[in-house]
Design a protein around this motif. Sequence first.
Motif, PDB file in Angstrom:
ATOM      1  N   ARG A 112      35.387 -37.306  -0.046  1.00  0.00           N
ATOM      2  CA  ARG A 112      35.289 -37.522   1.388  1.00  0.00           C
ATOM      3  C   ARG A 112      33.849 -37.642   1.859  1.00  0.00           C
ATOM      4  NH1 ARG A 112      39.418 -36.667  -0.318  1.00  0.00           N
ATOM      5  NH2 ARG A 112      41.368 -37.184   0.638  1.00  0.00           N
ATOM      6  N   GLY A 113      32.912 -37.535   0.958  1.00  0.00           N
ATOM      7  CA  GLY A 113      31.509 -37.679   1.312  1.00  0.00           C
ATOM      8  C   GLY A 113      30.815 -36.372   1.647  1.00  0.00           C
ATOM      9  N   CYS A 114      31.458 -35.254   1.379  1.00  0.00           N
ATOM     10  CA  CYS A 114      30.819 -33.963   1.627  1.00  0.00           C
ATOM     11  C   CYS A 114      29.700 -33.752   0.615  1.00  0.00           C
ATOM     12  CB  CYS A 114      31.824 -32.818   1.507  1.00  0.00           C
ATOM     13  SG  CYS A 114      33.136 -32.872   2.741  1.00  0.00           S
ATOM     14  N   ARG A 115      28.612 -33.180   1.102  1.00  0.00           N
ATOM     15  CA  ARG A 115      27.482 -32.877   0.224  1.00  0.00           C
ATOM     16  C   ARG A 115      27.471 -31.424  -0.194  1.00  0.00           C
ATOM     17  NH1 ARG A 115      21.993 -34.489   2.037  1.00  0.00           N
ATOM     18  NH2 ARG A 115      22.306 -32.612   3.232  1.00  0.00           N
ATOM     19  N   TYR A 116      28.402 -30.629   0.365  1.00  0.00           N
ATOM     20  CA  TYR A 116      28.343 -29.199   0.158  1.00  0.00           C
ATOM     21  C   TYR A 116      29.747 -28.620   0.253  1.00  0.00           C
ATOM     22  CZ  TYR A 116      25.639 -24.840   0.363  1.00  0.00           C
ATOM     23  OH  TYR A 116      25.062 -23.642   0.078  1.00  0.00           O
ATOM     24  N   LEU A 117      30.053 -27.697  -0.644  1.00  0.00           N
ATOM     25  CA  LEU A 117      31.299 -26.931  -0.593  1.00  0.00           C
ATOM     26  C   LEU A 117      30.913 -25.478  -0.415  1.00  0.00           C
ATOM     27  CD1 LEU A 117      34.410 -26.670  -0.904  1.00  0.00           C
ATOM     28  CD2 LEU A 117      34.030 -26.487  -3.377  1.00  0.00           C
ATOM     29  N   GLU A 118      31.403 -24.865   0.631  1.00  0.00           N
ATOM     30  CA  GLU A 118      31.055 -23.477   0.890  1.00  0.00           C
ATOM     31  C   GLU A 118      32.314 -22.633   1.008  1.00  0.00           C
ATOM     32  OE1 GLU A 118      28.693 -23.894   4.394  1.00  0.00           O
ATOM     33  OE2 GLU A 118      30.412 -24.147   5.717  1.00  0.00           O
ATOM     34  N   LEU A 119      32.110 -21.323   0.988  1.00  0.00           N
ATOM     35  CA  LEU A 119      33.214 -20.399   1.207  1.00  0.00           C
ATOM     36  C   LEU A 119      32.683 -19.120   1.808  1.00  0.00           C
ATOM     37  CD1 LEU A 119      33.250 -17.962  -1.148  1.00  0.00           C
ATOM     38  CD2 LEU A 119      33.920 -19.876  -2.544  1.00  0.00           C
ATOM     39  N   VAL A 120      33.575 -18.350   2.376  1.00  0.00           N
ATOM     40  CA  VAL A 120      33.239 -17.067   2.978  1.00  0.00           C
ATOM     41  C   VAL A 120      33.982 -15.996   2.195  1.00  0.00           C
ATOM     42  CG1 VAL A 120      33.441 -15.625   5.048  1.00  0.00           C
ATOM     43  CG2 VAL A 120      32.906 -18.065   5.267  1.00  0.00           C
ATOM     44  N   VAL A 121      33.273 -14.954   1.788  1.00  0.00           N
ATOM     45  CA  VAL A 121      33.902 -13.804   1.151  1.00  0.00           C
ATOM     46  C   VAL A 121      33.990 -12.720   2.222  1.00  0.00           C
ATOM     47  CG1 VAL A 121      33.707 -12.043  -0.638  1.00  0.00           C
ATOM     48  CG2 VAL A 121      32.996 -14.400  -1.120  1.00  0.00           C
ATOM     49  N   ARG A 136      30.074 -17.154  -8.266  1.00  0.00           N
ATOM     50  CA  ARG A 136      28.813 -17.578  -8.889  1.00  0.00           C
ATOM     51  C   ARG A 136      29.089 -18.275 -10.221  1.00  0.00           C
ATOM     52  NH1 ARG A 136      26.823 -12.289  -7.716  1.00  0.00           N
ATOM     53  NH2 ARG A 136      25.831 -12.342  -5.698  1.00  0.00           N
ATOM     54  N   ALA A 137      30.039 -17.757 -10.973  1.00  0.00           N
ATOM     55  CA  ALA A 137      30.392 -18.364 -12.261  1.00  0.00           C
ATOM     56  C   ALA A 137      30.986 -19.754 -12.081  1.00  0.00           C
ATOM     57  CB  ALA A 137      31.378 -17.467 -13.017  1.00  0.00           C
ATOM     58  N   HIS A 138      31.426 -20.065 -10.859  1.00  0.00           N
ATOM     59  CA  HIS A 138      31.980 -21.386 -10.561  1.00  0.00           C
ATOM     60  C   HIS A 138      31.008 -22.239  -9.751  1.00  0.00           C
ATOM     61  CE1 HIS A 138      35.938 -20.934 -12.338  1.00  0.00           C
ATOM     62  NE2 HIS A 138      35.875 -19.666 -11.959  1.00  0.00           N
ATOM     63  N   GLY A 139      29.717 -21.890  -9.793  1.00  0.00           N
ATOM     64  CA  GLY A 139      28.681 -22.733  -9.222  1.00  0.00           C
ATOM     65  C   GLY A 139      28.273 -22.451  -7.793  1.00  0.00           C
ATOM     66  N   PHE A 140      28.864 -21.456  -7.154  1.00  0.00           N
ATOM     67  CA  PHE A 140      28.474 -21.129  -5.782  1.00  0.00           C
ATOM     68  C   PHE A 140      27.218 -20.262  -5.796  1.00  0.00           C
ATOM     69  CE2 PHE A 140      32.915 -22.194  -5.383  1.00  0.00           C
ATOM     70  CZ  PHE A 140      32.999 -22.844  -4.162  1.00  0.00           C
ATOM     71  N   LEU A 141      26.374 -20.441  -4.772  1.00  0.00           N
ATOM     72  CA  LEU A 141      25.142 -19.676  -4.634  1.00  0.00           C
ATOM     73  C   LEU A 141      25.235 -18.792  -3.407  1.00  0.00           C
ATOM     74  CD1 LEU A 141      22.671 -22.650  -5.157  1.00  0.00           C
ATOM     75  CD2 LEU A 141      23.469 -21.019  -6.881  1.00  0.00           C
ATOM     76  N   ASP A 142      24.764 -17.563  -3.531  1.00  0.00           N
ATOM     77  CA  ASP A 142      24.697 -16.666  -2.378  1.00  0.00           C
ATOM     78  C   ASP A 142      23.373 -16.943  -1.684  1.00  0.00           C
ATOM     79  OD1 ASP A 142      24.632 -14.675  -0.496  1.00  0.00           O
ATOM     80  OD2 ASP A 142      24.970 -13.035  -1.921  1.00  0.00           O
ATOM     81  N   GLU A 143      23.437 -17.607  -0.538  1.00  0.00           N
ATOM     82  CA  GLU A 143      22.233 -17.980   0.195  1.00  0.00           C
ATOM     83  C   GLU A 143      21.787 -16.898   1.163  1.00  0.00           C
ATOM     84  OE1 GLU A 143      23.461 -21.681   1.955  1.00  0.00           O
ATOM     85  OE2 GLU A 143      22.836 -22.792   0.179  1.00  0.00           O
ATOM     86  N   GLY A 144      22.498 -15.777   1.188  1.00  0.00           N
ATOM     87  CA  GLY A 144      22.107 -14.677   2.050  1.00  0.00           C
ATOM     88  C   GLY A 144      22.461 -14.857   3.518  1.00  0.00           C
ATOM     89  N   ARG A 145      23.187 -15.917   3.839  1.00  0.00           N
ATOM     90  CA  ARG A 145      23.574 -16.130   5.230  1.00  0.00           C
ATOM     91  C   ARG A 145      24.670 -15.150   5.605  1.00  0.00           C
ATOM     92  NH1 ARG A 145      23.232 -22.421   6.758  1.00  0.00           N
ATOM     93  NH2 ARG A 145      21.476 -22.960   5.436  1.00  0.00           N
ATOM     94  N   ARG A 146      24.770 -14.877   6.882  1.00  0.00           N
ATOM     95  CA  ARG A 146      25.832 -14.004   7.379  1.00  0.00           C
ATOM     96  C   ARG A 146      26.650 -14.764   8.395  1.00  0.00           C
ATOM     97  NH1 ARG A 146      23.961  -8.199   8.922  1.00  0.00           N
ATOM     98  NH2 ARG A 146      26.179  -8.160   9.294  1.00  0.00           N
ATOM     99  N   LEU A 147      27.920 -14.576   8.339  1.00  0.00           N
ATOM    100  CA  LEU A 147      28.834 -15.210   9.275  1.00  0.00           C
ATOM    101  C   LEU A 147      29.151 -14.216  10.388  1.00  0.00           C
ATOM    102  CD1 LEU A 147      30.752 -17.616   9.908  1.00  0.00           C
ATOM    103  CD2 LEU A 147      32.487 -16.374   8.605  1.00  0.00           C
ATOM    104  N   LEU A 148      28.916 -14.620  11.618  1.00  0.00           N
ATOM    105  CA  LEU A 148      29.244 -13.797  12.765  1.00  0.00           C
ATOM    106  C   LEU A 148      30.386 -14.484  13.497  1.00  0.00           C
ATOM    107  CD1 LEU A 148      25.625 -13.148  14.094  1.00  0.00           C
ATOM    108  CD2 LEU A 148      26.949 -11.766  12.484  1.00  0.00           C
ATOM    109  N   GLY A 149      31.298 -13.726  14.024  1.00  0.00           N
ATOM    110  CA  GLY A 149      32.434 -14.290  14.735  1.00  0.00           C
ATOM    111  C   GLY A 149      32.581 -13.713  16.118  1.00  0.00           C
TER     112      GLY A 149
END
Length: 156
Positions: A112-121, A136-149
Amino acid sequence: MTLAPVILRAAGPADLDGVLPLAVAFYAEDGFETGEHALRGNLSVLLTSPAARVAVLRSEDRLLGFAVTTTSFGLENGLVAELEDLFVVPVARRRGLGGRLIDDSAVWARERGCRYLELVVAPNGRDVGHLFDYYRAHGFLDEGRRLLGRPLSPGS
């Protein structure tokens, strides 16, 4: 448990009644408060949305897991995908099925043209350290961002 061949495919509206019990089990296991009624309504929208993919894993006689991936567009990265939900039934875990769902989400997003796949734990009061290692073993990086809702209700 020996598993018969497992097929991974996109789910559609006809899969609602099969995927819903898995979603209910997943949310209960992870301590989310979203009830079955809300999950049914949200899942029915996702199963028909062009901005979402619900993928399922199926053996001969039952569904073994599902993943929900959605897209959104933002200023920073343009079109991105989020792997929102990933669940494999307990008896089928540790057989690479979650990895297959993650790879499927990445392929769908890339197509679909996405440049990034992210997820929230989301910890929900639980120890989720093992999930960071898994992703991490599946290629995700912890960028240290925090999700606020911020919950929104009428008039807020």
